[in-house]
Each structure stands twice: as C-alpha cells, then as structure tokens.
Scaffold this motif. Structure first.
Motif, mmCIF file in Angstrom:
data_model
loop_
_atom_site.group_PDB
_atom_site.id
_atom_site.type_symbol
_atom_site.label_atom_id
_atom_site.label_comp_id
_atom_site.label_asym_id
_atom_site.label_seq_id
_atom_site.Cartn_x
_atom_site.Cartn_y
_atom_site.Cartn_z
ATOM 1 N N LEU A 219 0.818 -1.207 0.000
ATOM 2 C CA LEU A 219 0.000 0.000 0.000
ATOM 3 C C LEU A 219 0.852 1.258 0.000
ATOM 4 O O LEU A 219 0.542 2.245 -0.644
ATOM 5 N N LEU A 220 1.948 1.166 0.727
ATOM 6 C CA LEU A 220 2.797 2.333 0.880
ATOM 7 C C LEU A 220 3.600 2.608 -0.383
ATOM 8 O O LEU A 220 3.706 3.739 -0.847
ATOM 9 N N TYR A 221 4.171 1.554 -0.963
ATOM 10 C CA TYR A 221 5.093 1.759 -2.077
ATOM 11 C C TYR A 221 4.447 1.545 -3.436
ATOM 12 O O TYR A 221 4.984 1.969 -4.445
ATOM 13 N N GLN A 222 3.318 0.822 -3.467
ATOM 14 C CA GLN A 222 2.658 0.640 -4.763
ATOM 15 C C GLN A 222 1.185 1.022 -4.669
ATOM 16 O O GLN A 222 0.303 0.186 -4.926
ATOM 17 N N PRO A 223 0.901 2.280 -4.291
ATOM 18 C CA PRO A 223 -0.510 2.672 -4.225
ATOM 19 C C PRO A 223 -1.161 2.584 -5.592
ATOM 20 O O PRO A 223 -0.538 2.932 -6.592
ATOM 21 N N ILE A 224 -2.397 2.091 -5.602
ATOM 22 C CA ILE A 224 -3.031 1.784 -6.877
ATOM 23 C C ILE A 224 -3.561 3.036 -7.559
ATOM 24 O O ILE A 224 -3.633 3.113 -8.778
ATOM 25 N N ASN A 225 -3.925 4.041 -6.783
ATOM 26 C CA ASN A 225 -4.420 5.289 -7.381
ATOM 27 C C ASN A 225 -4.173 6.471 -6.452
ATOM 28 O O ASN A 225 -3.589 6.314 -5.362
ATOM 29 N N ASP A 226 -4.649 7.611 -6.828
ATOM 30 C CA ASP A 226 -4.462 8.833 -6.045
ATOM 31 C C ASP A 226 -5.070 8.740 -4.664
ATOM 32 O O ASP A 226 -4.517 9.223 -3.696
ATOM 33 N N PHE A 227 -6.260 8.112 -4.619
ATOM 34 C CA PHE A 227 -6.940 8.010 -3.328
ATOM 35 C C PHE A 227 -6.054 7.267 -2.333
ATOM 36 O O PHE A 227 -5.858 7.705 -1.212
ATOM 37 N N ALA A 228 -5.528 6.142 -2.776
ATOM 38 C CA ALA A 228 -4.693 5.324 -1.895
ATOM 39 C C ALA A 228 -3.451 6.097 -1.475
ATOM 40 O O ALA A 228 -3.036 6.045 -0.315
ATOM 41 N N ARG A 229 -2.884 6.833 -2.403
ATOM 42 C CA ARG A 229 -1.672 7.595 -2.087
ATOM 43 C C ARG A 229 -1.987 8.681 -1.062
ATOM 44 O O ARG A 229 -1.330 8.821 -0.046
ATOM 45 N N LYS A 230 -3.073 9.428 -1.339
ATOM 46 C CA LYS A 230 -3.428 10.549 -0.450
ATOM 47 C C LYS A 230 -3.858 10.066 0.933
ATOM 48 O O LYS A 230 -3.670 10.747 1.926
ATOM 49 N N PHE A 231 -4.447 8.894 0.957
ATOM 50 C CA PHE A 231 -4.941 8.383 2.229
ATOM 51 C C PHE A 231 -3.799 8.212 3.235
ATOM 52 O O PHE A 231 -3.958 8.406 4.429
ATOM 53 N N LEU A 232 -2.631 7.836 2.714
ATOM 54 C CA LEU A 232 -1.500 7.592 3.600
ATOM 55 C C LEU A 232 -0.557 8.777 3.690
ATOM 56 O O LEU A 232 0.369 8.786 4.509
ATOM 57 N N ALA A 233 -0.766 9.795 2.847
ATOM 58 C CA ALA A 233 0.208 10.869 2.699
ATOM 59 C C ALA A 233 0.587 11.535 4.017
ATOM 60 O O ALA A 233 1.763 11.772 4.284
ATOM 61 N N GLY A 234 -0.399 11.784 4.844
ATOM 62 C CA GLY A 234 -0.162 12.530 6.069
ATOM 63 C C GLY A 234 0.879 11.894 6.986
ATOM 64 O O GLY A 234 1.604 12.591 7.678
ATOM 65 N N GLN A 235 0.918 10.575 7.014
ATOM 66 C CA GLN A 235 1.795 9.896 7.970
ATOM 67 C C GLN A 235 2.853 9.065 7.269
ATOM 68 O O GLN A 235 3.394 8.118 7.822
ATOM 69 N N ARG A 236 3.109 9.450 6.048
ATOM 70 C CA ARG A 236 3.933 8.631 5.172
ATOM 71 C C ARG A 236 5.283 8.235 5.790
ATOM 72 O O ARG A 236 5.643 7.054 5.855
ATOM 73 N N LEU A 237 6.031 9.232 6.269
ATOM 74 C CA LEU A 237 7.374 8.969 6.769
ATOM 75 C C LEU A 237 7.342 7.970 7.924
ATOM 76 O O LEU A 237 8.072 6.983 7.937
ATOM 77 N N PHE A 238 6.447 8.242 8.859
ATOM 78 C CA PHE A 238 6.317 7.353 10.014
ATOM 79 C C PHE A 238 5.995 5.923 9.577
ATOM 80 O O PHE A 238 6.578 4.950 10.049
ATOM 81 N N LEU A 239 5.031 5.839 8.624
ATOM 82 C CA LEU A 239 4.620 4.513 8.155
ATOM 83 C C LEU A 239 5.775 3.780 7.481
ATOM 84 O O LEU A 239 5.927 2.569 7.624
ATOM 85 N N GLU A 240 6.579 4.566 6.750
ATOM 86 C CA GLU A 240 7.724 3.932 6.079
ATOM 87 C C GLU A 240 8.710 3.355 7.095
ATOM 88 O O GLU A 240 9.173 2.227 6.963
ATOM 89 N N PHE A 241 8.991 4.129 8.109
ATOM 90 C CA PHE A 241 9.870 3.615 9.172
ATOM 91 C C PHE A 241 9.294 2.350 9.794
ATOM 92 O O PHE A 241 9.991 1.445 10.176
ATOM 93 N N LYS A 242 7.962 2.333 9.887
ATOM 94 C CA LYS A 242 7.279 1.187 10.502
ATOM 95 C C LYS A 242 7.308 -0.041 9.597
ATOM 96 O O LYS A 242 7.415 -1.177 10.062
ATOM 97 N N VAL A 243 7.173 0.215 8.308
ATOM 98 C CA VAL A 243 7.015 -0.882 7.358
ATOM 99 C C VAL A 243 8.345 -1.515 6.969
ATOM 100 O O VAL A 243 8.459 -2.729 6.780
#
Lengths: 319, 523
Positions: A222-246
């Motif tokens: 979900l983080l690295y291969q978002p299927i569309n804009d919605f998916a990308r924007k949904f995670l955008a706010g916490q992206r960095l944190f999520l990346e560290f987590k993932v």
C-alpha cells in the motif's frame, strides 16, 4: 478462511457496499481501513450475519454462511466492538462466560478457561466479581476481548476494538494484543479508521472508500505501490512514520555496514526501522547488534541506520 | 383536636373487624388486578418494542382507556360483567395497563444498542436476548411502571365499593353520605397509608443492584399472588338470597342496623352504589336492595317494595332548605319555592323519576312538562336581580326538583339562577349550603333528623314515625343550630324501602320484611 464474493448492500437508496470481494487466509489478520461511512463496518457485520447482504455470498472455511443457523454461526465467531457492549448487569466472570454457557460448557471448564484468560490479558484477579462500570476503559476492553476469545474460535471479528480508548492505553493494548499467542492462531478481520493501527496490526490491509474496495495488499504494498491517487493521499499525512514502521532491518540489510564478528545479544532483522531507532534513542547504547540471514551479524549506529534507510528509499523510487 | 383523634381511634377500634376485612379486600383487589395487568401489559410492551409500528396504536388505546373516568368505566362494566369483583378487577387492570405497557416498551427500547448487538453477535437467540439481556436491563424502568400502576390501583380501588366489590371505599363513601368524618377517615387514612407503604416497598426493590434484584424478582410475583389472594378469602355469610345495600344504608339506624336489631334480618350483604343497584336487582345479581320508595327504576325494573311492618324506615318528606340569610337577600324566594309545596305525590314523583331514569328524558324536559301540566310554568323573565344558586344531590329526583325550582324562580322572580347539581352526597350538599356555596337544596326530613342532627336515639325513635313531628322537630332544630329554614314539604315521601323483583316476591311469597326474615331463617 473467509471469503466474500461480490457482496452488495443497500440502505434505503444509498449503496453501502458495492460488489466487494476478498479472501482472508487462515491465521491472517486483514484490516478493513477507511473513513467513516466507507462501508467497512457493514462489511464486517456481514461476516457474522449481523447484517444480511442484498447480493453476493460469504464463505467461512468453504461453507456458505447463509445456509447456517445465524445464532450457531455467531457462537463460533469471536466479536469485539468499539463500545465493548459488556452486559452491565453481569459481573466480569459472567460476561466472559456468556458464550460458554450458550454452548453448555460445564462450570469447571468455564472457570479454568476464564482464569487462563484473566492471566493472559493481565486483568486483576479480583476483577472477576466486579461489574463493568467498576472497571477502567482499558480493563473493559480486555474483558471484551476475553469474552470473544473464551471459546477459542478460529475466526475473530473486531470493529474498531481500540477506538474508545485514550492514546496511551490504546498503544499499550495494541502492543499486548500483537504479542498474544492466542491471536496468532486466528483468522482476524478488523475494522479501523486509524492508519497507524492498521499498519501496526495488519498482515494485509483492505482500503475502502464509498462502499468499494480500493486496494488490498500488505502495508508495504500500500505504501510503495498505491493503486491510485486516493490510496496515495490516504496515507500521505503519515507517510514517513509509516515507512519507518514498514521497512524492516532485513530490507535495508544491503545498505548497512559490513558484517562484524562481534558476539553477544543480537536483535532479529525482522525488527522494523522505527523500533530500532527507538531502541537506540531510548537506551544508552550507541550501536545495535542485528543478526540477519546466513547467521551474519551487523553492528549499526543511528547514523548508519538513517543512511541505510535513505538508500533503500531511493532504490524503491527508482524501481 | 385531641378529642377528635380519640373518636376516630375509637371508631376504628369499634369497626376493626370491618376495617380489617376492607383493607384485605382493598389490597386483594389492587394486587389481583395488578397481577393480571402485568400478565397482559408485559408481553404487550415486549411485542410493541419488537414491532414498533404497533406501538402508536397500542399505547394510544391504553391511553384512551386511561382517560375514561373511573366511575364511567365501572358503569360500562356492569352490563357485561355484572357487579362485584369481576368488573372491579377489570376496571382496575385497565387503569394499570398503560404505565406497565409504556414502561416495558420504553425500558426495552432504551437499552444501549451496543449491548443488544453484543448479545446478538455472541449468538444469543431472540428469546435468550429477551430473557437474559433486555428484560433484566429494563427491569428498573418496568418496576417504575408497576409502581405507578399500583398506586393508581390503590386509589381507584376505593371506587370498587360502588359496584359491590368491597374495599376501603365502603367506609369513605358511607362516611360521605352519612356525614361521618370518622368513617371517611377510617377509610381514607388506611387507603393513603397503603399507597405510601406499597410505594415505598417497591421503590426499595427498584433501587436494588442487579444481584439482589434477581432474587427479589423471584419473590415479587409470589408476594403479589399472595396479596391478591386476600380477596379470595371467603366472606363467610351463607344465605340463599343476596342483598345489595348502599354504603349509606349500611351505616344507618334506619337502615341495615335497624334491619338487624328490629327485624333480626340475617342476609348475605354486599355494599353497592345506588346507581347500579336497581339494575343488579333486575338482572338477578341481587335479590334484595335498599331502594328509595319514589325511585323511577322501581317501575322500570318491575320491583316490589316489601312492607316495613315494624316501621323502621322513618318518613322522608322532601322540602327545600334555605339559609335565613338567603331568604333575607331574596325576599321572593320562599314564596316561589313554596309554589311546589304539596304538589308532588309519591306516585307523581315515581312517574317523574321513571321518565328520567328509564325513558331517558332530560330532567329539564320532565320538569317543564310537569310545571306546564300543573299550570305553574311561566316564561323566564331574564331577571338581573341577583343569582340564586341551587344545589342538588347526585340522583335523578334531585335533578328534576332543581330544574323545577330553577324554572319557577326564573318565571316568577327577577332573580337569575345557577345550578350546582350532582353534589356527591348529603354531607357534600349540606357543607356547600353551610359554606355559602349554594343557597338551597331539597333535603328530606328523615335525613335531616338522622344524618344531620343525629339526636339522641330515644328522641329519634320517638320522632321518626310521625311525619309532622319529624318536620316540626327538624325545622326548629335547624333554625336553632344552623340558621337554616325548612320550607313547606313538596308532598312526596321518599323513604328507604327494601325491594325485590315482583316475580321473586310472588314465588317466595315474601311481601313484608318479616316475611323475608322468616324465609331466610327457614332456608
């Protein structure tokens, strides 16, 4: 194993669920993620027939659940909800014993199992005779969890289970929850609107919007291969944190300094980058010893860690 | 004050048997009806909580039933259920229904949705959810409803005495008709205490926590059943005939007391209101009743007066009684009211009563027809020279008389008239007169003597059987004691009388009260 096939549901004129299909593998945790009103709770409730679909079928372990008696179906599925829904007129022991009594367990068996859960879920011994209103929110949720787990059902449905808790309590319960052996044996479908919670607990995430499934995949996908804009924007706010987590230590393994021959207590490369950074920050150690595949070990300090992570990130973008 | 309490205490002590029996009946009536109301209301409440669409209709109907005046409801019951316990219990249960249905409904729909969902999600069946979750959680609200219903029932049960179902109303209404404050209080105080105590007990149960509540709920139905059972205690008084006497008659020397002492009459007796007594006699629910000799229903229901061969019933000549002050204020009044003096005989009065009671003509029409036929009617003058307030007791004859007086005053004087008819009994009427709330009303010499003056029994006995002596005595005494004047008697004598159905009287060959006593002794 749970399978939904082209499930649709209308409330009045609004289409709450539009041809949703997914599979949850045995012992997998699938998180239904989305904003309020996206249909995630409705989807969940169709798995134990609290809501009946207008079209489509639901299979649990290959059996179409519409052919089963709904009450019997439900006694076999654990259910945890945001508002907990403990019976205010039952004490804790009685609340936990509801399903076993429906299944006509003998008293001794109920007692032993209740005791076991009380210990596993870190509930105080004297709480058994207490009424729900005498417990804290966190304790109530643990009782709710105990009630769902008591008969050890293979399927567990959770509707925003930590939604009613304050942040501190939520984080600690999430951790405990993740560590619970009992839960690792179960096929779990969980609903949340909390992205962090989803990333923390999910094997796979099913992102929903307006009654439709947008994307199903691992947190990393979900983080690295978002299927569309919605998916990308949904995670955008916490992206960095999520990346560290993932991202896990083994992911950035190639970008870390070379193997040492140092001996000692080493950490698993299964650990994510965030946790490793937290460990370095909170302890007085300047280096962590991490053991990867092939019995190699590497010693890493904070700088090397961030550097390795950055290199990994760059590689992802260029892929 | 102290003396007053003492006499009340004495009264209660003297009548302790009756008081005890009435209290038991009262409790019994309250709880039997409550039990049935729960048995009906609880499932109905559950049903409409399940099928919300029905709730408006069911609650609406129960609400409408609730607003029917209790006396009217009791009246409606008689043609269907007769008199006695059955109609009283049905009426009470109708009043108890609304709070029970409504609270069961609100109690169940008020339960936290999440708790219900949890119950469903755990695999409880509908009946398990109802019994293990919904009802236990709704219990405090349902109990509040039962509490309301119970208090209503204790109150309404006092009216049960109107239709011979017993209870503390016997004392209350007997006391009102007999001008006996102690008797009223002897009924009213226990009734009030009963309401307070029962209410307090239920509020205790209501406040219990869930655990104790569970035990209490097993005990509650048993207690209700036992209390309801009080009513079933047999009134051990076996006789082949059943008498229905009014509460007033029960307490009077020239009533039941005299029947017992002078005739030695022993008959199974129930207390009933005169409004339904005749009909009950007609429909063979009662065999002997204490009617009035000029009552129209005598004719309507084909009843026969048993001859008072030992003459215990004193004459009851009707005459208007007026305060002296009023006569001063309205100088033409006495003359006008006396226009009716000597004009209405027993037969005429019975016929007039028959027209209102049985032919259902309005008292106004009956009064007008009579005045026209006797040439007394004059068109109203629409005068503005003060308003004369006419009172009447709550039975047909008094309504007719009030109408006649009203027409006479309007036609012959410049006074305007207002009527306050249907005052609930001698005491209420007389108090209204004394307190200047009405100016006059038609009273009966016998009532004036025995109820209002209550002279030494010796004097009463001496006096009682002579029409003129009684009139002279009450005239003099009222003037002295109350400053009230008895105007000239209207003519008829409406005394108490024992009555039976014509046919039964013939079959049993009972024509006098002595015959009746002899018949009862033999059978």
């Amino acid at each position: 194993m749970i399978e939904l096939k082209e499930i649709s549901k209308k409330f009045g004129d609004t289409l709450a669920i539009n041809k949703a299909s997914f599979k949850v593998e045995e012992k997998e945790t699938l998180v239904l993620l989305g904003t309020s009103g996206c249909g995630k709770t409705t989807t969940l409730k169709m798995i134990n027939r609290l809501i009946e679909p207008d079209a489509g079928q639901v299979f649990i372990n290959g059996e179409n659940i519409t052919n089963q008696d709904p009450d019997i179906l439900r006694t076999g599925i654990g259910y945890v909800m945001q508002n907990i829904g403990l019976f205010p007129h039952y004490n804790v022991a009685e609340n936990i014993a509801v399903v076993p009594k429906l299944l006509k367990w003998d008293k001794e068996k109920i007692k032993v199992r209740t005791q076991e859960l009380i210990e596993k879920l870190h509930l105080p011994e004297n709480s058994l005779s207490m009424f729900p209103h005498e417990l804290s929110g966190g304790q109530q949720q643990r009782v709710g969890l105990a009630r769902a787990l008591v008969t050890d059902p293979s399927v567990l449905l959770m509707d925003e289970p930590f939604g009613a808790l304050d942040n501190v309590t939520r984080t600690s319960i999430q951790k405990e929850f993740k560590g619970l052996e009992e839960l690792k044996r179960k096929t779990i479908v969980m609903v949340t609107h909390d992205v962090q919670e989803a990333f923390e607990l999910a094997d796979r995430i099913c992102l929903m919007d307006k009654g439709k499934i947008i994307q199903i995949g691992t947190p990393k996908e979900l983080l690295y291969q978002p299927i569309n804009d919605f998916a990308r924007k949904f995670l955008a706010g916490q992206r960095l944190f999520l990346e560290f987590k993932v991202v896990k230590m083994q992911d950035i393994w190639p970008y870390l300094p070379k193997v040492t021959l140092q001996d000692g207590k080493s950490l698993s490369a299964d650990m994510n980058v965030w946790d490793a950074m937290e460990l370095l920050r909170s302890s007085d150690r300047s280096e962590l010893l991490v053991s990867g595949a092939n019995k190699e070990s590497k010693a890493v300090n904070f700088e090397q860690l961030t550097k390795g992570f950055n290199q990994f990130q760059n590689a992802q973008v260029h892929e | 004050m102290n003396e007053h309490q003492q006499t009340l205490w004495q009264f209660m002590h003297e009548q302790s048997d009756k008081l005890f029996a009435q209290t038991l009946q009262h409790v019994g009536l309250t709880f039997i009806s409550l039990l049935i109301a729960i048995a009906i209301g609880l499932p109905l409440g559950i049903l409409i909580a399940r099928k919300r669409k029905l709730s408006g209709t069911v609650l609406g109907i129960a609400g409408i039933l609730q607003t029917v005046p209790s006396i009217a409801l009791l009246g409606f019951m008689i043609p269907v259920l007769g008199i006695g316990a059955k109609p009283a219990i049905v009426a009470l249960l109708i009043y108890a229904l609304l709070p029970i249905i409504r609270n069961t409904y609100t109690g169940i729909i008020g339960i936290d949705q999440h708790v219900k969902e949890a119950a469903r999600a755990m695999g409880m069946s509908k009946s398990q959810i109802l019994l293990k979750v919904e009802l236990p959680l709704a219990i405090p609200v349902i109990l509040a409803g039962i509490r309301t219903a119970m208090v209503i029932n204790v109150g309404v049960a006092t009216l049960a005495s109107f239709i011979a179902a017993g209870g503390l109303g016997e004392f209350i209404f007997g006391g009102i008709s007999l001008n006996n404050t102690n008797m009223i209080l002897a009924g009213a105080i226990p009734a009030a205490l009963l309401a307070i105590i029962l209410d307090a007990l239920l509020s205790l149960i209501q406040k219990m926590d869930f655990k104790k509540l569970r035990k209490a709920l097993y005990i509650l139905p048993v207690v209700i059943l036992i209390l309801g059972g009080f009513y079933a205690l047999p009134s051990a008084y076996g006789s082949t005939l059943t008498a229905g006497f009014t509460p007033e008659f029960m307490g009077r020397q020239d009533g039941d007391l005299g029947l017992k002492s002078t005739y030695g009459l022993k008959i199974h007796t129930i207390v009933i209101s005169d409004a339904v007594m005749y009909k009950a006699a007609f429909s063979k629910e009662l065999d002997v009743i204490s009617g009035y000799s000029t009552d129209g229903r005598l004719k309507a229901f084909d009843l026969k007066i048993l001859k008072d061969d030992k003459s215990i019933f004193p004459p009851y000549y009707a005459a208007p009684i007026v305060r002296d002050e009023t006569l001063k204020q309205f100088p033409q009044l006495a003359e006008t009211l006396n226009l009716l003096a000597g004009k209405i005989t027993d037969l005429v009065m019975t016929d007039l009563n028959y027209r209102t009671d049985y032919l259902h003509q309005t008292p106004e029409r009956v009064a007008k027809d009579f005045l026209i036929s006797t040439g007394l009617y004059k068109a109203p003058k629409n005068g503005h020279n003060g308003v004369v307030r006419i009172g009447s007791k709550i039975f047909g004859e008094q309504y007719i008389l009030a109408e006649m007086y009203s027409m006479l005053i309007r036609g012959n004087t410049d006074y305007e008239v207002s009527t306050k008819t249907g005052l609930g009994g001698t005491k209420i009427c007389f108090d209204a007169l004394m307190n200047d709330q009405i100016d006059f009303y038609p009273e009966y010499t016998g009532t004036g003597l025995l109820v209002l003056l209550q002279p030494d029994p010796k004097i009463a006995k001496e006096m009682a059987h002579n029409k003129d002596k009684t009139y002279d005595y009450v005239s003099a005494e009222f003037e002295k004691k109350f400053k009230i004047k008895w105007l000239k008697p209207i003519g008829f004598n409406n005394s108490y009388a024992l009555m039976m159905r014509q046919k039964q009287s013939k079959d049993l060959n009972v024509n006098t009260i002595t015959d009746l006593k002899n018949y009862l002794d033999k059978n």
